[in-house]
Write an enzyme that holds these catalytic residues in place. Structure first.
Site, PDB file in Angstrom:
ATOM      1  N   ARG A 126       0.823  -1.234   0.000  1.00  0.00           N
ATOM      2  CA  ARG A 126       0.000   0.000   0.000  1.00  0.00           C
ATOM      3  C   ARG A 126       0.849   1.272   0.000  1.00  0.00           C
ATOM      4  O   ARG A 126       0.396   2.331   0.417  1.00  0.00           O
ATOM      5  CB  ARG A 126      -0.969   0.029   1.172  1.00  0.00           C
ATOM      6  N   LYS A 148       3.648  11.361 -11.366  1.00  0.00           N
ATOM      7  CA  LYS A 148       2.762  10.533 -12.203  1.00  0.00           C
ATOM      8  C   LYS A 148       3.480   9.220 -12.466  1.00  0.00           C
ATOM      9  O   LYS A 148       4.618   9.214 -12.949  1.00  0.00           O
ATOM     10  CB  LYS A 148       2.464  11.219 -13.529  1.00  0.00           C
ATOM     11  N   GLU A 190      10.423  17.818 -24.776  1.00  0.00           N
ATOM     12  CA  GLU A 190       9.793  18.179 -23.492  1.00  0.00           C
ATOM     13  C   GLU A 190      10.445  19.426 -22.899  1.00  0.00           C
ATOM     14  O   GLU A 190       9.839  20.123 -22.095  1.00  0.00           O
ATOM     15  CB  GLU A 190       9.871  17.004 -22.499  1.00  0.00           C
ATOM     16  N   LYS A 232       8.464  22.635 -14.043  1.00  0.00           N
ATOM     17  CA  LYS A 232       7.582  21.505 -13.715  1.00  0.00           C
ATOM     18  C   LYS A 232       7.214  21.543 -12.235  1.00  0.00           C
ATOM     19  O   LYS A 232       6.061  21.322 -11.859  1.00  0.00           O
ATOM     20  CB  LYS A 232       8.257  20.184 -14.072  1.00  0.00           C
ATOM     21  N   GLU A 242      -3.681  17.603 -11.411  1.00  0.00           N
ATOM     22  CA  GLU A 242      -4.070  18.011 -12.757  1.00  0.00           C
ATOM     23  C   GLU A 242      -5.542  18.370 -12.867  1.00  0.00           C
ATOM     24  O   GLU A 242      -6.264  17.880 -13.736  1.00  0.00           O
ATOM     25  CB  GLU A 242      -3.707  16.914 -13.777  1.00  0.00           C
ATOM     26  N   ARG A 246      -1.826  22.117 -14.562  1.00  0.00           N
ATOM     27  CA  ARG A 246      -0.911  21.027 -14.911  1.00  0.00           C
ATOM     28  C   ARG A 246      -1.244  20.437 -16.284  1.00  0.00           C
ATOM     29  O   ARG A 246      -0.370  19.904 -16.964  1.00  0.00           O
ATOM     30  CB  ARG A 246      -0.935  19.937 -13.819  1.00  0.00           C
ATOM     31  N   ASN A 250       0.518  18.884 -21.009  1.00  0.00           N
ATOM     32  CA  ASN A 250       0.156  17.891 -22.022  1.00  0.00           C
ATOM     33  C   ASN A 250       0.201  18.463 -23.436  1.00  0.00           C
ATOM     34  O   ASN A 250      -0.293  17.841 -24.380  1.00  0.00           O
ATOM     35  CB  ASN A 250      -1.256  17.345 -21.753  1.00  0.00           C
ATOM     36  N   HIS A 253       0.491  16.240 -26.471  1.00  0.00           N
ATOM     37  CA  HIS A 253       0.366  14.847 -26.043  1.00  0.00           C
ATOM     38  C   HIS A 253      -0.881  14.140 -26.587  1.00  0.00           C
ATOM     39  O   HIS A 253      -0.839  12.935 -26.798  1.00  0.00           O
ATOM     40  CB  HIS A 253       0.402  14.743 -24.513  1.00  0.00           C
ATOM     41  N   HIS A 257       0.141  10.935 -28.419  1.00  0.00           N
ATOM     42  CA  HIS A 257      -0.264   9.587 -28.007  1.00  0.00           C
ATOM     43  C   HIS A 257      -0.954   8.843 -29.144  1.00  0.00           C
ATOM     44  O   HIS A 257      -0.802   7.634 -29.295  1.00  0.00           O
ATOM     45  CB  HIS A 257      -1.174   9.657 -26.776  1.00  0.00           C
ATOM     46  N   HIS A 271       8.570   8.546 -27.962  1.00  0.00           N
ATOM     47  CA  HIS A 271       7.595   9.378 -27.251  1.00  0.00           C
ATOM     48  C   HIS A 271       7.848  10.876 -27.477  1.00  0.00           C
ATOM     49  O   HIS A 271       6.939  11.628 -27.832  1.00  0.00           O
ATOM     50  CB  HIS A 271       7.633   9.049 -25.753  1.00  0.00           C
TER      51      HIS A 271
END
Ligand SMILES: NC(=O)c1ccc[n+]([C@@H]2O[C@H](COP(=O)([O-])OP(=O)(O)OC[C@H]3O[C@@H](n4cnc5c(N)ncnc54)[C@H](O)[C@@H]3O)[C@@H](O)[C@H]2O)c1
Length: 375
Positions: A126, A148, A190, A232, A242, A246, A250, A253, A257, A271
């Protein structure tokens, strides 16, 4: 032992705040920097297999010098390792070592190993602590910071994951010297992103210094990585989950993606290359919608050209299919109440979130980009 490094960047998240060190020679200091944060003087290191071959002896010596016991687990290089199968194997290997809740994991590799290890740390017992030692430009400026974590599913990228912040990030720019140039350029997408979103001065700095940075100028690398981490950290501190700003990170993205999904998350498009192309597509769409000057699109394209980043889609077997790309958008995890989310621009440094992109304009853009793919 006294450690001399540039002042670390601090990510402020109350009791989950942490330091991001950026500099040269940090790997030799990793043990000493990590030791005060460890309840148990022991770490389970998850390393990209290529990175382990190249750099493990230095990290191992640094951990040993600080009295930190270690267990090394190698993960095959490549996006394929962000899978349930790899996650299960990793968790099983860690459990075989009888971990406690204060056992720390250490991610030693690029974004793939960072995302996988972070997710394992989030769900093992956990939640256990973890440290990031990012080894690619992309992971140093983006994925290692902000918490993330996750893996891919056949339906799409990063669809299963969790927010779980690391305790420490060590971005040693010396590690970038062994990185393939294509990976370096991919990570550069990036870096540029931070300029394009809300920092036109940084974009102008990159226009002047981007080539030198990519060609190995250490001071330029430290400046660019540190500046990116500051951007960042500021963004994540203000919007960890987000729900607002935030999302601007993206940029490129949603398009990117879809390009990655259509090429099977293979090395056909890396990527960062997908993000670079996606950012250009976002500026193109913004210009077509009359939101952003055409001149800004041309300026971004000229910079990508100047540093050797892709500016046109690569040709793929059977050609690009607009309907398939549209279908990938529908699987994007940023879809909100059935509406697609794009980051658009009113110019360089003026990005914003939009859910109002007309489908006909989107289809026209995709058709034009598909027709102009590099043969
Ligand atoms: N969590 C986040 O916020 C976030 C943000 C951006 C991207 N990502 C994820 O990051 C991943 C991409 O990360 P990446 O670009 O670092 O890819 P990667 O981890 O696959 O590394 C790229 C390649 O470089 C090699 N490599 C790594 N470091 C090296 C070094 N120092 N020397 C020589 N070779 C080295 C690896 O073996 C691999 O082949 C994607 O899965 C993406 O979804 C996550």
């Amino acid at each position: 032992m006294t450690i001399v490094t540039p002042t670390p960047v601090r990510l402020d998240l109350a009791e989950r705040s942490y330091d991001i060190h950026v500099g040269g020679g940090l790997l030799t200091q990793a043990g000493a920097l990590a030791r005060p944060l460890l309840k148990l003087p022991s770490v389970f290191v998850v390393a990209d297999e290529t990175v382990a071959t190249l750099h493990w002896p230095v990290l191992a010596a640094s951990l040993e010098a600080a009295g930190i016991a270690h267990h090394l687990y190698r993960v095959p290089a490549g996006e394929g390792s962000k899978s349930f199968a790899q996650l299960e194997q990793l968790l099983s290997a860690i459990l075989d070592t009888r971990p406690e809740r204060s056992t720390s994991l250490l991610a030693f590799g690029g974004g793939v190993v960072g995302d996988l290890t972070g997710f394992a740390a989030a769900i093992l017992l956990r939640g256990v602590p973890f440290i990031q030692i990012p080894t690619t430009l992309l992971s140093q400026v983006d994925s290692s910071v902000g918490g993330k974590t996750g893996i891919n599913m056949p339906q799409g990228k990063n669809l299963v994951g969790s927010f779980h912040q690391p305790r420490l990030v060590l971005a040693d720019i010396d590690l970038l010297t062994t990185l393939h140039h294509r990976e370096l350029a991919s990570g550069y997408a990036e870096v540029v992103k931070y300029g394009l979103i809300d920092d036109p001065d940084f974009f102008a700095w990159l226009e002047q210094n981007g080539s030198a940075m990519l060609n190995g100028d250490a001071q330029a690398r430290i400046y660019a990585v540190r500046h990116s981490c500051q951007a960042k950290a500021r963004t994540v501190a203000g919007d960890e989950r987000e729900s607002g700003r935030r999302a601007l990170l993206n940029l490129g993205h949603t398009f990117g993606h879809a390009l990655e999904a259509e090429t099977g998350f293979s090395t056909r498009i890396l990527h960062g290359e997908a993000v670079a192309l996606g950012s250009l597509m976002a500026f193109d769409l913004s210009a077509r919608l009359g939101l952003s000057p055409q001149a800004d699109l041309e300026r971004v394209r000229a910079h990508f050209d100047a540093v050797g980043m892709p500016t046109r889609l690569p040709a793929i077997d059977g050609g690009w299919d607009v309907d398939k790309l549209m279908a990938h958008f529908a699987h994007d995890k940023k879809v909100d109440q059935g509406r697609l989310t794009f980051i658009l621009a009113r110019g360089i440094g003026k990005c914003f979130v939009s859910q109002d992109v007309p489908e006909d304009k989107l289809r026209a853009l995709l058709a034009d980009w598909s027709a102009e793919a590099v043969q």
